[in-house]
Scaffold this motif. Structure first.
Motif, PDB file in Angstrom:
ATOM      1  N   VAL A  23       0.798  -1.115  -0.054  1.00  0.00           N
ATOM      2  CA  VAL A  23       0.016  -0.068  -0.034  1.00  0.00           C
ATOM      3  C   VAL A  23       0.854   1.264  -0.171  1.00  0.00           C
ATOM      4  O   VAL A  23       0.527   2.423  -0.433  1.00  0.00           O
ATOM      5  CB  VAL A  23      -0.840  -0.105   1.290  1.00  0.00           C
ATOM      6  CG1 VAL A  23      -1.983  -1.173   0.879  1.00  0.00           C
ATOM      7  CG2 VAL A  23      -0.323  -0.108   2.396  1.00  0.00           C
ATOM      8  N   ALA A  42      -6.334  11.291  -2.378  1.00  0.00           N
ATOM      9  CA  ALA A  42      -7.656  10.393  -2.676  1.00  0.00           C
ATOM     10  C   ALA A  42      -7.764   9.315  -1.615  1.00  0.00           C
ATOM     11  O   ALA A  42      -6.940   8.956  -0.970  1.00  0.00           O
ATOM     12  CB  ALA A  42      -7.691  10.104  -4.204  1.00  0.00           C
ATOM     13  N   LYS A  47      -2.912   7.302   3.092  1.00  0.00           N
ATOM     14  CA  LYS A  47      -2.638   8.397   4.117  1.00  0.00           C
ATOM     15  C   LYS A  47      -2.575   7.701   5.547  1.00  0.00           C
ATOM     16  O   LYS A  47      -1.785   7.742   6.446  1.00  0.00           O
ATOM     17  CB  LYS A  47      -3.746   9.402   3.941  1.00  0.00           C
ATOM     18  CG  LYS A  47      -3.647  10.063   2.590  1.00  0.00           C
ATOM     19  CD  LYS A  47      -4.679  11.212   2.760  1.00  0.00           C
ATOM     20  CE  LYS A  47      -6.166  10.812   2.926  1.00  0.00           C
ATOM     21  NZ  LYS A  47      -6.848   9.871   1.903  1.00  0.00           N
ATOM     22  N   THR A  48      -3.708   6.748   5.985  1.00  0.00           N
ATOM     23  CA  THR A  48      -3.550   6.202   7.141  1.00  0.00           C
ATOM     24  C   THR A  48      -2.754   5.185   7.300  1.00  0.00           C
ATOM     25  O   THR A  48      -1.984   5.112   8.580  1.00  0.00           O
ATOM     26  CB  THR A  48      -5.207   5.635   7.472  1.00  0.00           C
ATOM     27  OG1 THR A  48      -6.269   6.769   7.397  1.00  0.00           O
ATOM     28  CG2 THR A  48      -5.292   5.064   8.706  1.00  0.00           C
TER      29      THR A  48
HETATM   30  P1  DGT Z   1      -9.061   7.325   2.981  1.00  0.00           P
HETATM   31  O1  DGT Z   1      -9.167   7.297   4.824  1.00  0.00           O
HETATM   32  O2  DGT Z   1     -10.503   6.724   2.720  1.00  0.00           O
HETATM   33  O3  DGT Z   1      -9.031   8.716   2.895  1.00  0.00           O
HETATM   34  O4  DGT Z   1      -7.883   6.616   2.674  1.00  0.00           O
HETATM   35  P2  DGT Z   1      -6.478   6.565   3.044  1.00  0.00           P
HETATM   36  O5  DGT Z   1      -5.766   7.281   2.139  1.00  0.00           O
HETATM   37  O6  DGT Z   1      -6.228   6.642   4.475  1.00  0.00           O
HETATM   38  O7  DGT Z   1      -6.132   4.919   2.804  1.00  0.00           O
HETATM   39  P3  DGT Z   1      -5.466   3.466   3.600  1.00  0.00           P
HETATM   40  O8  DGT Z   1      -4.079   3.892   4.010  1.00  0.00           O
HETATM   41  O9  DGT Z   1      -6.649   3.487   4.841  1.00  0.00           O
HETATM   42  O10 DGT Z   1      -5.595   2.446   2.608  1.00  0.00           O
HETATM   43  C1  DGT Z   1      -4.826   2.392   1.767  1.00  0.00           C
HETATM   44  C2  DGT Z   1      -4.836   0.993   1.106  1.00  0.00           C
HETATM   45  O11 DGT Z   1      -4.672  -0.023   1.943  1.00  0.00           O
HETATM   46  C3  DGT Z   1      -6.410   0.811   0.563  1.00  0.00           C
HETATM   47  O12 DGT Z   1      -6.165  -0.094  -0.520  1.00  0.00           O
HETATM   48  C4  DGT Z   1      -6.903  -0.240   1.421  1.00  0.00           C
HETATM   49  C5  DGT Z   1      -5.941  -0.864   2.230  1.00  0.00           C
HETATM   50  N1  DGT Z   1      -6.079  -1.394   3.745  1.00  0.00           N
HETATM   51  C6  DGT Z   1      -6.205  -0.330   4.665  1.00  0.00           C
HETATM   52  N2  DGT Z   1      -6.097  -0.785   5.774  1.00  0.00           N
HETATM   53  C7  DGT Z   1      -5.867  -2.031   5.812  1.00  0.00           C
HETATM   54  C8  DGT Z   1      -5.727  -3.253   6.464  1.00  0.00           C
HETATM   55  O13 DGT Z   1      -6.074  -3.023   7.939  1.00  0.00           O
HETATM   56  N3  DGT Z   1      -5.455  -4.310   5.971  1.00  0.00           N
HETATM   57  C9  DGT Z   1      -5.259  -4.608   4.551  1.00  0.00           C
HETATM   58  N4  DGT Z   1      -5.112  -5.654   4.251  1.00  0.00           N
HETATM   59  N5  DGT Z   1      -5.465  -3.526   3.835  1.00  0.00           N
HETATM   60  C10 DGT Z   1      -5.778  -2.317   4.269  1.00  0.00           C
END
Ligand code: DGT
Ligand code: MG
Length: 240
Positions: A23, A42, A47-48
């Motif tokens: 990721v 996006a 980011k998280t």
């Molecule tokens: P947001 O909060 O909707 O604006 O999105 P972000 O930018 O915070 O994205 P993030 O870091 O939560 O997720 C990035 C990618 O990682 C996305 O394809 C989902 C995946 N992902 C997030 N959390 C987990 C997890 O706990 N386990 C797995 N396998 N994948 C995850």
């Protein structure tokens, strides 16, 4: 112990333990002590995931993450988490009083410290309007709080420990602009390194620098003016 709060990602890649695909791929950037860095990008950009590596909720898969020039793995989890105020995107409160929820992790907190951190988090007035004020119970059988109210209690919980590094994951999304700017102004007095994920461009512009993430990579980092010159995606975000 974390002293300065300098953060450096050096060619960091990250794959969730249960996933096949990374990721984050080859992320490099530095946050200076007491700098305020906004992170935008996006949904799903990573980011998280980027945030979770700092309190070591997960370990870096490749590359090195440094805090104050030392690899993050050279700190104990207690040292690290004692220095970091991490406010997750969906904060959890436990069943108990608002007072205990704010003081969580700092059991010897005084009444004044609890009230000051609640004021700085812009949640004190809301608490005073509740039936039992700071003794009001939340969680099962307690009052229902909105997502934004929970976020601010979670911010107060982070501030009361006087963190060297403060990380806000979209924590001001539910606030109106005036309340948000009061909160950001109050946080300035904590003199901590601040990383703030936001979907509001005005919030990003109020930071010292902005990091634009896209698809697990750093697309650009710099001031608002620098990004306008550097990144057509940034220009589109600003104009939208
Ligand atoms: P947001 O909060 O909707 O604006 O999105 P972000 O930018 O915070 O994205 P993030 O870091 O939560 O997720 C990035 C990618 O990682 C996305 O394809 C989902 C995946 N992902 C997030 N959390 C987990 C997890 O706990 N386990 C797995 N396998 N994948 C995850
Ligand atoms: Mg997120």
């Amino acid at each position: 112990e974390v002293i300065d709060g300098k953060i450096e990602y050096e060619h960091v890649a990250f794959t969730y333990p249960t996933a096949d695909e990374p990721v984050l791929t080859d992320v490099s950037f530095t946050v200076n002590p007491r700098e305020k860095l906004a992170i935008i990008g996006a949904t799903g950009a990573g980011k998280t995931s980027l945030f979770q590596l700092i309190p070591r909720l997960y370990n870096v898969t490749k590359g090195v993450l440094y805090i104050d020039q030392k690899p993050i793995t050279s700190y104990t989890l207690d040292q690290l988490r004692g220095s970091i105020g991490y406010v997750p995107q969906s904060p959890l409160l436990f069943t108990g009083s608002i007072r205990d929820n704010i003081a969580w992790g700092k059991e010897n907190a005084t009444r004044e410290e609890i009230i000051q951190s609640a004021k700085d988090a812009q949640i004190h007035d809301t608490i005073m309007d509740l039936p039992d004020q700071y003794d009001t119970r939340v969680g099962q059988k307690g009052v229902n709080l909105s997502g934004g109210q929970k976020q601010r209690i979670s911010i107060a919980r982070a501030l009361i420990r006087r963190p060297k590094i403060l990380m806000l994951d979209d924590s001001t999304s539910a606030l109106d602009l005036a309340t948000e700017s009061e909160l950001l102004r109050a946080i300035q007095h904590y003199h901590c390194t601040t990383m703030i994920i936001t979907s509001k461009i005005s919030t990003a512009i109020s930071a010292d620098r902005i990091l634009l993430m896209n698809d697990g990579k750093v697309l650009a980092i710099g001031t608002h003016e620098e990004l306008l010159n550097q990144s057509s995606l940034y220009m589109r975000i600003v104009e939208s």
